[in-house]
Design an enzyme around this catalytic site. Structure first.
Site, PDB file in Angstrom:
ATOM      1  N   HIS A 122       0.819  -1.220   0.000  1.00 15.87           N
ATOM      2  CA  HIS A 122       0.000   0.000   0.000  1.00 15.87           C
ATOM      3  C   HIS A 122       0.849   1.264   0.000  1.00 15.87           C
ATOM      4  CE1 HIS A 122      -3.593  -2.327   1.953  1.00 15.87           C
ATOM      5  NE2 HIS A 122      -3.390  -2.657   0.697  1.00 15.87           N
ATOM      6  N   PHE A 375      -1.422  -8.320   4.680  1.00  9.54           N
ATOM      7  CA  PHE A 375      -0.053  -7.801   4.625  1.00  9.54           C
ATOM      8  C   PHE A 375       0.072  -6.407   4.011  1.00  9.54           C
ATOM      9  CE2 PHE A 375       0.099 -12.488   3.597  1.00  9.54           C
ATOM     10  CZ  PHE A 375       0.108 -12.878   4.934  1.00  9.54           C
ATOM     11  N   CYS A 376      -0.906  -5.555   4.200  1.00  8.44           N
ATOM     12  CA  CYS A 376      -0.882  -4.195   3.637  1.00  8.44           C
ATOM     13  C   CYS A 376      -0.612  -4.229   2.136  1.00  8.44           C
ATOM     14  CB  CYS A 376       0.161  -3.324   4.345  1.00  8.44           C
ATOM     15  SG  CYS A 376      -0.215  -3.015   6.074  1.00  8.44           S
ATOM     16  N   ALA A 377      -1.105  -5.276   1.495  1.00  6.28           N
ATOM     17  CA  ALA A 377      -1.031  -5.406   0.037  1.00  6.28           C
ATOM     18  C   ALA A 377      -2.303  -6.130  -0.394  1.00  6.28           C
ATOM     19  CB  ALA A 377       0.217  -6.174  -0.386  1.00  6.28           C
TER      20      ALA A 377
END
Length: 426
Positions: A122, A375-377
């Site tokens: 992100h 996972f911030c993705a």
């Protein structure tokens, strides 16, 4: 009788601690390096040595302040050297990679088009301006190069009546990761940089996950900007860095307005002249200890045998992935082929089991720490979960994943303990 006096044996010199030893808690298995790596001895020692002298930076004439100012600027030089910064590059201290990329996003010239891929964290998706181009996740590294070449060719396509020029039109910035925080797979940064250069574009690299595992050299890769986090690089004191070309950074308004970012403030409300150089974007009291800790780890890694460290990590990574493959209910997530180069990060799922529950059981029963979630993705992780389900022909995969990540301090015992625990849980 003659008595011969035998001198006592000379005392053994104290063992010299390896600066790349990592701190930890006995009994706890930390396999979550990709989120936050443990503190290296070099970082802890550097901070402990400086703490008695702790004082202001660039803001005092006393001995303490002068020493701290020198330590801060030496840290900047050390980090820049470690990352292969060019003589005219700026090395700007930030809080972390996210902060560094947001700084760069604020510094883009008006009208800049940013090109990214859908496989980004992100931090490399969300800061960019509206109108950015997001390319699909490619099937392999070569596909990334081809996709970028085609996209930049389209962006630089001349008007029907105009001449063709690599520099035609507004600025273009390519923003790409060097290694995925979800799968650990490495992206072809040098090849992507060559494509960007051919089309007159600049390139920024998120090196948060690659720098802890492999050398990263801005000049050798011929990239324009590079960002990383100290807390991924065994220096968990809240510092990051943005390294790169000076012109955009010096032309942009300060990232933060305040003391240290100015060369003159007059009596009128807007009578301000901003500093040039890194100070322009480092307003306020800087994170001295974070910068010094990060520099200490960079210096220790520069002195280490990086090839030997890489080989040891790859052996552990192979052991981990082969162990996963032997567990029928464990599925690995990946973007590229199974043999694609990667760093010590593996995301996976346990079929039929909620990932958060598995992570909690690993922690509570086996003292093993892993990450669970997306996972911030989020776009990438959801896509890879769908692809894993399709490859395996299963409908019982959970909506989130688990991630095991290794580095300095990881051992075969840690890997084997995770594999045994997953075998028992599955």
């Amino acid at each position: 009788m003659t008595v011969t006096l035998v001198p006592p044996p000379a005392p053994r010199p104290p063992a010299v601690a390896d600066p790349l030893d990592v701190l930890g808690v006995p009994g706890q298995v930390n396999l979550d390096y990709a989120a936050t790596a443990p503190c290296a001895r070099a970082a802890a020692d550097a901070v402990a040595e400086l703490l008695p002298w702790y004082a202001s930076v660039h803001r005092g004439a006393g001995a303490l302040s002068r020493r701290c100012t020198l330590a801060y600027e030496r840290a900047r030089q050390t980090v820049g050297d470690f990352l292969g910064a060019r003589a005219d590059d700026h090395v700007v201290f930030t809080r972390n990679t996210t902060d560094a990329l947001n700084l760069l996003a604020r510094a883009l010239p008006a009208g800049t088009t940013v090109v990214t891929f859908g496989g980004e964290h992100h931090a490399n998706l969300l800061p960019w301006p509206r109108g950015s181009v997001r390319l699909p996740v490619p099937p392999d590294p070569a596909g990334a190069v081809r996709a970028l070449d085609a996209a930049l060719g389209e962006l630089r396509r001349p008007a029907p009546s105009g001449p063709r020029s690599a520099q035609q039109g507004p600025p273009v910035l390519v923003a790409v990761t060097a290694a995925s925080n979800v799968t650990g797979e490495r992206w072809p940064v040098a090849e992507l940089a060559r494509v960007a250069r051919r089309h007159g574009a600049r390139i920024a690299v998120d090196a948060a996950q690659l720098a802890p595992h492999a050398p990263v050299d801005v000049a050798a890769l011929d990239v324009d900007y590079l960002a990383l986090s100290g807390h991924k690089l065994y220096a968990p004191f809240g510092a990051g860095v943005l390294v790169g070309r000076a012109d955009w950074l010096d032309a942009a308004p300060p990232y933060l307005a305040g003391g240290g970012a100015t060369s003159h403030v007059g009596a009128a409300t807007h009578d301000v002249r901003w500093a040039t150089g890194p100070a322009r974007h480092e307003a306020g009291t800087p994170n001295l200890l974070g910068a010094v800790a990060l520099a200490a780890v960079c210096a220790a890694l520069a002195d280490a045998d990086r090839v030997a460290l890489h080989d040891a990590e790859q052996a552990l990574l192979t052991r981990l992935r082969e162990g996963f493959a032997a567990l029928p209910h464990v599925l690995e997530l990946r973007m590229f082929g199974p043999a694609a180069p990667r760093v010590g990060i593996v995301s996976f799922v346990v079929a039929g089991r909620d990932s958060a529950e598995v992570a909690a059981a690993l922690a509570a029963t086996y003292d093993i720490g892993v990450r669970d979630g997306l996972f911030c993705a989020h776009p990438l992780a959801r896509r890879l979960l769908d692809e894993a389900a399709a490859r395996a022909g299963r409908r019982d995969l959970p909506p989130t994943a688990l991630r095991a990540s290794i580095g300095l301090g990881s051992t075969t015992g840690h890997v084997d303990r995770l594999l045994a625990a997953l075998a028992a849980l599955a």
